[in-house]
Write an enzyme that holds these catalytic residues in place. Structure first.
Site, PDB file in Angstrom:
ATOM      1  N   SER A 187      53.310  14.663  42.161  1.00 19.05           N
ATOM      2  CA  SER A 187      54.385  15.211  42.775  1.00 19.05           C
ATOM      3  C   SER A 187      54.718  15.092  44.004  1.00 19.05           C
ATOM      4  O   SER A 187      56.084  15.459  44.568  1.00 19.05           O
ATOM      5  CB  SER A 187      52.994  16.635  43.773  1.00 19.05           C
ATOM      6  OG  SER A 187      52.382  16.294  44.340  1.00 19.05           O
TER       7      SER A 187
ATOM      8  N   HIS B 241      51.637  19.784  38.145  1.00 18.93           N
ATOM      9  CA  HIS B 241      53.834  19.527  37.835  1.00 18.93           C
ATOM     10  C   HIS B 241      54.008  19.097  36.384  1.00 18.93           C
ATOM     11  O   HIS B 241      55.310  19.238  36.138  1.00 18.93           O
ATOM     12  CB  HIS B 241      53.974  18.054  39.245  1.00 18.93           C
ATOM     13  CG  HIS B 241      54.026  18.919  40.560  1.00 18.93           C
ATOM     14  ND1 HIS B 241      56.127  19.706  40.700  1.00 18.93           N
ATOM     15  CD2 HIS B 241      53.125  19.189  41.217  1.00 18.93           C
ATOM     16  CE1 HIS B 241      54.839  19.921  42.186  1.00 18.93           C
ATOM     17  NE2 HIS B 241      53.833  19.869  41.809  1.00 18.93           N
TER      18      HIS B 241
ATOM     19  N   LYS C   9      54.839  27.742  39.134  1.00 21.26           N
ATOM     20  CA  LYS C   9      56.125  26.492  39.408  1.00 21.26           C
ATOM     21  C   LYS C   9      56.602  26.929  37.260  1.00 21.26           C
ATOM     22  O   LYS C   9      57.375  27.635  37.623  1.00 21.26           O
ATOM     23  CB  LYS C   9      55.721  25.158  38.692  1.00 21.26           C
ATOM     24  CG  LYS C   9      54.821  24.658  40.245  1.00 21.26           C
ATOM     25  CD  LYS C   9      54.964  23.059  40.387  1.00 21.26           C
ATOM     26  CE  LYS C   9      53.423  23.078  41.542  1.00 21.26           C
ATOM     27  NZ  LYS C   9      52.606  23.705  42.058  1.00 21.26           N
TER      28      LYS C   9
END
Length: 444
Positions: free
Chosen positions: A223, A251, A283
């Site tokens: 990240s 991520h 996310k």
């Protein structure tokens, strides 16, 4: 305009900081064990805050968006191209996701009103967990109400003071907090240096004895830097030294691989080589919370014993439904992943062509631009916002003073024009700010 600090300006700033400190009233408990100002990091936080105030700079943090934050947003009434959100595939706000969440609210209400082990269990939870397990090729999965707490409670519960955890130095705070909770010996290795990882793990194994358990801990898509480890080698190292391998895919999901299934798909590696997959729902999956995917025996044990699951309220039904629908769309529409990957590479190449340092980013969803000093980074972020581009800032003390950076989080919904605007606005902002030295007292 030059934003640099001359020697005279530096002295003036120090004088203002000193004067402000000397004029401040002492803390009510100054000199006692109840003095909050003695907390770790409090001095550094206060210095940076005071320095920004002395330079008449607004804080780049806690920017409030007026509504949905996708590829575009509004901040204090101003339309911006938004690079601050984790809405990687534009599914937060998708009508199908909203409809699923609303239907769950109509059926189950807003809150599950209890922990799952007692009264908060809903079929939506089990359905989402089956889908997540299938995604990672594991036997089972377990969802948690917080992504950060997922790592903290899993690592904290899995490991013990006699154990060892070898991890990438760039690993997320939630992982290091989990290790701290467990009491295990924590051994970082230089970012993405798997040779160092193996040396550290081998040495720790020799010193710890056979009774100790070991965990090798990496991220699928870092990240802070936007790069990835060599997953096949991570598996090989873990097996050679009798360690579990845990991969944080927070991520990676929806970002890496032809269909967004993460680092294993991207690198053509059998996901069965990973013992513990961790991911978040906040996310790509446009909800909130986290999950662990692994063998059924581990998941069943955690369902009944992990403190962050057993003693926490269940994931709200609307969020479970939103994540489940987002996962369905991800699998049905891989073209979203292709657009995201093209945008990540496109922005990286635009910025590199202008001479910006994007570190080791592979051009996925995370793109850093390393500018150096915290003041310069904050000034550039403010100048970008004035030009209609919103980005995240990462400054001291979150990173060393000379590695402060902007972070661009990229979406499948950004257009080529958005990428052009961002690159040109950054060039103009940096040119307008000029060189800015580090603040005195913030370290090298």
């Amino acid at each position: 305009m030059s934003g640099g600090l001359s020697a005279t300006a530096r002295m003036a700033l120090l004088a203002r900081l000193s004067k402000r400190r000397s004029g401040e009233a002492p803390a009510p408990d100054a000199g006692s064990a109840r003095d909050f100002t003695t907390l770790p990091g409090m001095r550094d936080f206060g210095l940076l805050k005071t320095a920004l105030q002395s330079l008449d700079m607004p804080s780049p943090l806690f920017q409030a968006h007026d509504g949905l934050a996708g590829a575009h947003s509004r901040i204090q009434g101003r339309a911006v191209v938004n690079f601050t959100s984790y809405n990687y595939l534009g599914l937060n706000g998708d009508p199908r996701v909203l409809a699923a969440a609303k239907a769950a609210v109509d059926r189950y209400g807003v809150s599950p009103s209890g922990s799952r082990i007692l009264s908060g269990e809903r079929e939506l939870h089990r359905e989402l967990e089956r889908a997540l397990a299938a995604l990672h090729g594991t036997e089972a999965a377990l969802t948690f109400v917080s992504g950060h707490a997922t790592n903290v409670t899993t690592i904290g519960h899995l490991m013990s003071p006699r154990d060892i955890v070898v991890h990438d130095a760039a690993i997320h705070n939630s992982c290091t907090e989990g290790v701290r909770l467990s009491g295990a010996r924590r051994i970082p290795f230089a970012h993405n240096d798997l040779g160092a990882a193996e040396r550290e793990l081998a040495a720790a194994r020799r010193g710890a004895g056979k009774a100790a358990r070991a965990l090798l801990l990496v991220e699928g898509h870092y990240s802070m830097d936007g790069d990835s480890p060599d997953l096949a080698r991570c598996i090989e190292i873990a097996r050679r030294h009798d360690a579990w391998l845990m991969v944080d895919e927070a991520h990676s999901l929806g970002v890496l691989g032809a269909t967004g299934q993460g680092i294993a798909e991207a690198q053509g590696v059998d996901p069965a080589g990973v013992d513990i997959w961790m991911g978040t729902l906040s996310k790509t999956l446009s909800a909130c919370g986290g999950y662990i995917a692994a063998r059924a025996d581990l998941i069943d044990w955690m369902r009944h014993t992990a403190p962050g699951f057993v003693y926490s309220v269940a994931l709200p039904p609307a969020l479970a439904a939103a994540a489940l629908e987002s996962l369905r769309i991800l699998r049905a529409e891989p073209e979203r992943v292709a657009r995201l990957q093209a945008n990540g590479l496109g922005l990286r190449e635009r910025l590199r062509a202008r001479g910006f340092d994007t570190g080791t980013s592979q051009g996925g969803a995370v793109l850093p631009v390393i500018l150096g000093s915290s003041v310069r980074t904050a000034k550039v972020a403010a100048a970008l916002l004035e030009r209609g581009v919103a980005v995240q800032t990462v400054t001291f003390p979150a990173v060393p003073e000379q590695s402060a950076r902007l972070r661009f989080f990229i979406s499948s919904e950004h257009s080529a024009a958005d990428l052009d605007q961002a690159a040109e606005a950054l060039s103009q902002a940096v040119s307008g700010i000029g060189r800015v030295e580090s603040l005195p007292g913030l370290g090298a």
